[in-house]
Design a protein around this motif. Sequence first.
Motif, mmCIF file in Angstrom:
data_model
loop_
_atom_site.group_PDB
_atom_site.id
_atom_site.type_symbol
_atom_site.label_atom_id
_atom_site.label_comp_id
_atom_site.label_asym_id
_atom_site.label_seq_id
_atom_site.Cartn_x
_atom_site.Cartn_y
_atom_site.Cartn_z
ATOM 1 N N MET A 278 2.004 -4.429 -1.612
ATOM 2 C CA MET A 278 2.369 -5.814 -1.828
ATOM 3 C C MET A 278 3.866 -5.861 -2.067
ATOM 4 N N ASP A 279 4.538 -6.776 -1.408
ATOM 5 C CA ASP A 279 5.988 -6.854 -1.515
ATOM 6 C C ASP A 279 6.442 -8.266 -1.183
ATOM 7 N N GLY A 280 7.670 -8.546 -1.467
ATOM 8 C CA GLY A 280 8.280 -9.825 -1.121
ATOM 9 C C GLY A 280 9.558 -9.573 -0.344
ATOM 10 N N VAL A 281 10.284 -10.643 0.021
ATOM 11 C CA VAL A 281 11.510 -10.482 0.778
ATOM 12 C C VAL A 281 12.732 -10.417 -0.120
ATOM 13 N N GLY A 282 12.551 -10.599 -1.410
ATOM 14 C CA GLY A 282 13.637 -10.417 -2.375
ATOM 15 C C GLY A 282 14.813 -11.342 -2.146
ATOM 16 N N THR A 283 16.002 -10.762 -2.261
ATOM 17 C CA THR A 283 17.247 -11.516 -2.183
ATOM 18 C C THR A 283 17.430 -12.202 -0.839
ATOM 19 N N LYS A 284 16.833 -11.676 0.212
ATOM 20 C CA LYS A 284 16.991 -12.304 1.527
ATOM 21 C C LYS A 284 16.468 -13.737 1.504
ATOM 22 N N LEU A 285 15.483 -14.029 0.663
ATOM 23 C CA LEU A 285 14.970 -15.388 0.563
ATOM 24 C C LEU A 285 16.064 -16.340 0.093
ATOM 25 N N MET A 286 16.842 -15.920 -0.910
ATOM 26 C CA MET A 286 17.933 -16.765 -1.394
ATOM 27 C C MET A 286 18.968 -16.987 -0.303
ATOM 28 N N LEU A 287 19.288 -15.950 0.444
ATOM 29 C CA LEU A 287 20.253 -16.077 1.533
ATOM 30 C C LEU A 287 19.709 -16.984 2.633
ATOM 31 N N ALA A 288 18.432 -16.851 2.938
ATOM 32 C CA ALA A 288 17.813 -17.705 3.954
ATOM 33 C C ALA A 288 17.860 -19.169 3.530
ATOM 34 N N LEU A 289 17.592 -19.446 2.262
ATOM 35 C CA LEU A 289 17.650 -20.820 1.770
ATOM 36 C C LEU A 289 19.079 -21.357 1.806
ATOM 37 N N GLU A 290 20.046 -20.514 1.455
ATOM 38 C CA GLU A 290 21.450 -20.940 1.460
ATOM 39 C C GLU A 290 21.952 -21.233 2.868
ATOM 40 N N THR A 291 21.497 -20.473 3.853
ATOM 41 C CA THR A 291 21.990 -20.637 5.221
ATOM 42 C C THR A 291 21.111 -21.549 6.069
ATOM 43 N N GLY A 292 19.865 -21.783 5.616
ATOM 44 C CA GLY A 292 18.939 -22.583 6.406
ATOM 45 C C GLY A 292 18.269 -21.781 7.512
ATOM 46 N N ILE A 293 18.505 -20.485 7.563
ATOM 47 C CA ILE A 293 17.870 -19.633 8.576
ATOM 48 C C ILE A 293 16.561 -19.115 7.994
ATOM 49 N N LEU A 294 15.481 -19.795 8.321
ATOM 50 C CA LEU A 294 14.196 -19.522 7.677
ATOM 51 C C LEU A 294 13.152 -18.936 8.615
ATOM 52 N N ASP A 295 13.496 -18.769 9.891
ATOM 53 C CA ASP A 295 12.477 -18.343 10.842
ATOM 54 C C ASP A 295 12.281 -16.834 10.903
ATOM 55 N N THR A 296 13.092 -16.063 10.181
ATOM 56 C CA THR A 296 12.927 -14.605 10.214
ATOM 57 C C THR A 296 12.383 -14.017 8.927
ATOM 58 N N ILE A 297 12.370 -14.801 7.828
ATOM 59 C CA ILE A 297 11.910 -14.214 6.569
ATOM 60 C C ILE A 297 10.416 -13.929 6.577
ATOM 61 N N GLY A 298 9.663 -14.667 7.362
ATOM 62 C CA GLY A 298 8.227 -14.378 7.488
ATOM 63 C C GLY A 298 7.987 -13.030 8.140
ATOM 64 N N ILE A 299 8.797 -12.735 9.168
ATOM 65 C CA ILE A 299 8.686 -11.427 9.830
ATOM 66 C C ILE A 299 9.012 -10.325 8.834
ATOM 67 N N ASP A 300 10.095 -10.515 8.063
ATOM 68 C CA ASP A 300 10.475 -9.514 7.070
ATOM 69 C C ASP A 300 9.418 -9.355 5.986
ATOM 70 N N LEU A 301 8.783 -10.462 5.612
ATOM 71 C CA LEU A 301 7.720 -10.397 4.611
ATOM 72 C C LEU A 301 6.599 -9.482 5.073
ATOM 73 N N VAL A 302 6.171 -9.670 6.292
ATOM 74 C CA VAL A 302 5.125 -8.813 6.850
ATOM 75 C C VAL A 302 5.622 -7.371 6.943
ATOM 76 N N ALA A 303 6.840 -7.205 7.433
ATOM 77 C CA ALA A 303 7.380 -5.851 7.630
ATOM 78 C C ALA A 303 7.461 -5.060 6.335
ATOM 79 N N MET A 304 7.844 -5.703 5.223
ATOM 80 C CA MET A 304 7.968 -4.974 3.952
ATOM 81 C C MET A 304 6.633 -4.359 3.540
ATOM 82 N N SER A 305 5.563 -5.094 3.701
ATOM 83 C CA SER A 305 4.236 -4.573 3.326
ATOM 84 C C SER A 305 3.685 -3.618 4.370
ATOM 85 N N VAL A 306 3.805 -3.989 5.633
ATOM 86 C CA VAL A 306 3.259 -3.153 6.699
ATOM 87 C C VAL A 306 3.992 -1.809 6.758
#
Length: 143
Positions: free
Chosen positions: A1-29
């Motif tokens: 079980m894992d999260g995307v950590g700090t990248k989530l804050m960066l994604a929210l700041e930049t509005g680039i939200l379409d890749t954090i889901g991929i990273d979320l899966v990748a961290m656990s997988v």
Amino acid sequence: MDGVGTKLMLALETGILDTIGIDLVAMSVNDVVTSGTKPLGFLDYNSIGHLDVDVAEKVIKGIVDGCKQSDCALLGGEREGDFDLCGCAVGIAKKDSIIDGKNIIAGDILIGLPSSGVHSNDFSLVRRLVLVLTMSNQIYQFC
């Protein structure tokens, strides 16, 4: 079980939200795969303060894409502004095929694989660099 950590804050700041889901899966997988197991499924948890349908659509699309790339089923998941992401992956392997490090001996070869880019565990440093460079008006040199 894992999260995307700090990248989530960066994604929210930049509005680039379409890749954090991929990273979320990748961290656990990735954690599942390193033990020699095949990922079977992934369950996400999305905690939202206020539902923004456009944001949710981008994030969930990324999670779906990550599951497709990992060849595992999205088992389910999904609170109301800011949000948090967490996920859990499960896998399967024959007991005698599990990689647990007990067979490592002096003289074994260590193989390093290149990264496809900056990933969730790298974004604390990336955010710090952007902050320092922005404050010193040198962001253009970093980009």
